[in-house]
Every structure is written in structure tokens, then in C-alpha cells.
Design a protein around this motif. Structure first.
Motif, PDB file in Angstrom:
ATOM      1  N   ALA A 214      33.394  41.070  39.993  1.00  0.00           N
ATOM      2  CA  ALA A 214      34.367  39.991  39.817  1.00  0.00           C
ATOM      3  C   ALA A 214      35.057  40.051  38.463  1.00  0.00           C
ATOM      4  N   GLU A 215      34.434  40.706  37.482  1.00  0.00           N
ATOM      5  CA  GLU A 215      35.010  40.785  36.139  1.00  0.00           C
ATOM      6  C   GLU A 215      35.841  42.051  35.944  1.00  0.00           C
ATOM      7  N   ARG A 216      35.732  42.991  36.865  1.00  0.00           N
ATOM      8  CA  ARG A 216      36.444  44.251  36.716  1.00  0.00           C
ATOM      9  C   ARG A 216      37.889  44.135  37.206  1.00  0.00           C
ATOM     10  N   ARG A 217      38.782  44.828  36.514  1.00  0.00           N
ATOM     11  CA  ARG A 217      40.164  44.908  36.971  1.00  0.00           C
ATOM     12  C   ARG A 217      40.254  45.806  38.193  1.00  0.00           C
ATOM     13  N   TRP A 218      39.573  46.959  38.145  1.00  0.00           N
ATOM     14  CA  TRP A 218      39.496  47.885  39.275  1.00  0.00           C
ATOM     15  C   TRP A 218      38.050  47.946  39.738  1.00  0.00           C
ATOM     16  N   SER A 219      37.854  47.880  41.042  1.00  0.00           N
ATOM     17  CA  SER A 219      36.482  47.867  41.546  1.00  0.00           C
ATOM     18  C   SER A 219      36.442  48.389  42.975  1.00  0.00           C
ATOM     19  N   LEU A 247      42.699  46.947  42.967  1.00  0.00           N
ATOM     20  CA  LEU A 247      42.957  46.069  41.836  1.00  0.00           C
ATOM     21  C   LEU A 247      42.599  44.638  42.209  1.00  0.00           C
ATOM     22  N   ARG A 248      41.712  44.016  41.419  1.00  0.00           N
ATOM     23  CA  ARG A 248      41.272  42.626  41.641  1.00  0.00           C
ATOM     24  C   ARG A 248      40.797  42.438  43.082  1.00  0.00           C
ATOM     25  N   HIS A 270      36.503  32.349  45.756  1.00  0.00           N
ATOM     26  CA  HIS A 270      37.727  32.191  44.970  1.00  0.00           C
ATOM     27  C   HIS A 270      38.435  30.913  45.407  1.00  0.00           C
ATOM     28  N   ARG A 276      46.269  32.893  42.127  1.00  0.00           N
ATOM     29  CA  ARG A 276      45.797  34.267  42.148  1.00  0.00           C
ATOM     30  C   ARG A 276      46.910  35.230  41.762  1.00  0.00           C
ATOM     31  N   ALA A 279      47.279  41.384  43.511  1.00  0.00           N
ATOM     32  CA  ALA A 279      46.124  42.251  43.732  1.00  0.00           C
ATOM     33  C   ALA A 279      46.428  43.161  44.911  1.00  0.00           C
ATOM     34  N   HIS A 281      44.525  46.620  47.367  1.00  0.00           N
ATOM     35  CA  HIS A 281      43.446  47.576  47.545  1.00  0.00           C
ATOM     36  C   HIS A 281      43.647  48.378  48.823  1.00  0.00           C
TER      37      HIS A 281
END
Length: 359
Positions: A214-219, A247-248, A270, A276, A279, A281
Motif C-alpha cells: 500500500a505504501e509502494r508507488r509500483w507494486s 502503479l498504485r 480504500h 484517488r 493509477a 496496472h
């Protein structure tokens, strides 16, 4: 699908739920964003999905589908909260058989309205094409629940409807083809007979992600699932996995619109949906099914009709991209499946577009 007598009450309840969900923006306009007991209201969501095999370069098999999904706010801790529309609370109290057991952190109710159209490959033949799949239209209405605790989710949906001429598959497909200037399918007189259908779908999911996702920009994350369906519409067991990177990344249970809890229908942590930022992905999904019955291949249950020799095991892989900003989410996907019956000339391919908005 629209059923005869058995589904009329279900459809009425679904329509009442739809009105309740769409009533929520008015409550928000009156400044009731914060619910009682210190809870922040997770907004209701509306999803519209359109599937079409033309997106995959074909015009056969699962030819077209459309589904509208209405998703309630979180009902887990405040089903008597006045911030939840009264009709939604009333329907929730009368669906004991579908409700998950107590103890889930989040729970929401979903209502679905869907139509599916299935055709053989050769659109020009008026006679019965015995070695290709039957013509079939399906119209459905359903209600269900998704329930979440941490990274685990279970979903249960009950769907009723009808397969056959009353599902209006011929009329809808012909109207779309004429509007696009395409040739219409000529063999609809051979479609399956009218038959009320139902199925109950249950799945369980588990999300795997880095602890600080949740804290990462990319995950990245991965969502495994298993479950099944029972009914004369479809009976099968299934299992699979979805992998996402971007991203997010949202804290939900997948982005494939074919999943029962995909596309914003599963509870998320969220709450600030309206704020928001952008984002995006990519996602890759797979599913394997052991199919005991599929009325669109096996034909009518209680009377003679066209049918084919279906294959008991079917695998599917899909890939796509999801884009999110504020209250909006868009998903574009393409799916490839193994052959569903003996003698099928091409492996099925179709595309899907989903638009979601939180209110």
C-alpha cells in the motif's frame, strides 16, 4: 436472465436494490459522507461490462455479452445505519440464505443483470448445424454477497433467468449487426427452447502481496481463487490465479471482469475513492474448469434440443490493462480459451471492456 414466475421476486428485489444504490449520491449531496458510529461510508459502485468476440477477431461461440452490476456500500458493521439507503437495508435483512457468516470485516451486496448470446460459426446457414454449437440467448438477474477479512474473500451469488427465445438473443444480435452494417445470423430458428434456469456460484479468494504494497508507488500482487457453480444453467468446479503489476495497485481482489468479485465488486480498504490519483496496472489471469453441465452446449434439460459433445475440462487465459482515476475505473481485456466441445473449428477468443464508477 429474466425467468418466468420463479425469478420475478428476485428481479423485483434487484430493481429495488438498484434504486437504493443509485439513491446514494443524493445522500452524499446532503453532506452525509460520514456514517454513524464513526464509520466512513464506502460508496456504492456501478459497473458496466461489454464482451464481444469481434474484439478477438471472431464472430462465433460466445458472441456477445453485457452485464450491469450494482454494488452496495459496506454492510458489515452498520446495516441499520441511516446512511445506508432504506431499501438496501430491507433487502439485506431478507437475504439470510445468501449472507456470509458473522465475523467478516467488510461485506457488500451485489445485484447483476446480464445477457449472453451464443452462435455457431457459419452465419449464413438456416438449417441445423449439427456439428457446431447451438444458437442460444440467456438473460439473467442475480443477487449475492462478497465478504472480506484481511486478504481473504468469499463470494456467493444466486442467479435466475431464462434461456431461449424469451431471452431476446436473436433480436439484440440482429439489431446490433444491422446498426453496424453487418450481415445477420440466419439460423436463429434452431435456437434452444425456452427454459427457466438458475445457478448458485461460490468462490473463495486469497490475495498475496508485499507487506508494504500500500505504501509502494509500483507494486505487484497475486490473487488465487477456487470454487464452483451448481444449477441447470452451469455446473462446474474451477480454480485459477491472477497476477497484477502496476502503479498504485488497488487493494482489491482482481481486475478481470469475468471473476465474480472482479471489477470493484469486492470490498476494498480504500475509502477515499473520490480523491484517488491516477493509477494503472497490467493483469494476467487464468482459470481451469471441470464442467459437468453447460446448457449452451448440452442443450435443454427437460426436452430434446440441439447439443454438442462438450469437453469436460476447459482452460482460459486472459490479459489486459486497468486504468483508474478518482471515482472511475476502466478495464480492457482479451481472453483465449481451449476448445469447449469436440469438433470446434477455432479456439474461442473474445475481448471485454468494463467501465466502473463509485458514487
Amino acid at each position: 436472465m429474466r425467468a418466468n414466475v420463479p425469478s420475478s421476486s428476485l428481479l423485483l428485489s434487484s430493481l429495488l436494490f438498484a434504486g437504493a444504490a443509485l439513491h446514494a449520491p443524493a445522500a452524499a449531496a446532503q453532506g452525509r459522507e460520514a456514517c454513524t458510529n464513526g464509520h466512513t461510508r464506502l460508496p456504492p459502485t456501478v459497473n458496466l461490462r461489454v464482451d464481444n468476440d469481434l474484439f478477438g477477431g471472431q464472430d462465433q461461440g460466445y458472441s456477445n455479452g453485457i452485464q450491469l452490476t450494482l454494488v452496495s456500500p459496506n454492510l458489515a458493521d452498520y446495516t441499520d445505519d441511516p446512511c445506508i439507503p432504506r431499501l438496501a437495508r430491507w433487502i439485506n435483512r431478507h437475504l439470510d440464505a445468501l449472507q456470509p457468516p458473522q465475523g467478516f470485516e467488510q461485506r457488500n451486496m451485489i445485484a447483476t443483470f446480464a445477457q449472453g448470446i451464443f452462435t455457431p460459426t457459419d452465419y449464413s446457414r438456416r438449417d441445423l448445424i449439427r456439428d457446431d454449437r447451438p444458437y442460444a440467448g440467456a438473460l439473467l438477474a442475480g443477487l449475492g454477497y462478497n465478504a472480506r477479512t484481511g486478504d481473504r474473500l468469499r463470494t456467493t451469488q444466486l442467479q435466475f433467468g431464462i434461456v431461449g427465445p424469451s431471452a431476446l438473443g436473436k433480436q439484440v444480435q440482429n439489431a446490433v449487426h444491422r446498426a453496424l452494417g453487418d450481415k445477420t445470423f440466419e439460423g436463429w430458428d434452431n435456437q434452444l427452447h425456452d427454459e427457466p434456469v438458475f445457478r448458485i456460484v461460490h468462490e473463495r479468494m486469497r490475495r498475496f502481496a508485499p507487506e508494504d504494497a500500500a505504501e509502494r508507488r509500483w507494486s505487484w500482487d497475486a490473487v488465487g481463487h477456487y470454487g464452483g457453480s451448481f444449477g441447470n444453467l452451469a455446473t462446474y468446479a474451477n480454480a485459477g490465479m491472477e497476477v497484477r503489476f502496476g502503479l498504485r495497485l488497488p487493494d482489491d481482489f482482481g481486475s478481470t471482469p469475468l471473476r465474480p468479485a472482479g471489477e470493484n465488486t469486492a470490498p476494498t480498504t480504500h475509502y477515499n475513492t473520490g480523491d484517488r490519483p491516477f493509477a494503472a496496472h497490467l493483469f494476467l489471469t487464468s482459470d481451469v474448469r471441470w464442467v459437468l453441465r453447460d446448457i449452451t452446449l448440452d442443450g435443454n434439460t427437460f426436452r430434446s434440443s440441439h447439443s454438442v459433445d462438450k469437453r469436460p475440462f476447459v482452460a482460459e487465459v486472459g490479459y489486459g490493462v486497468a486504468l483508474m482515476h478518482g471515482r472511475w475505473k476502466f478495464a480492457f481485456a482479451r481472453y483465449h480459451s481451449t476448445r469447449e466441445f469436440e469438433g470446434q473449428k477455432q479456439t474461442p477468443v473474445f475481448g471485454s471492456v468494463t467501465v466502473s464508477r463509485a458514487f
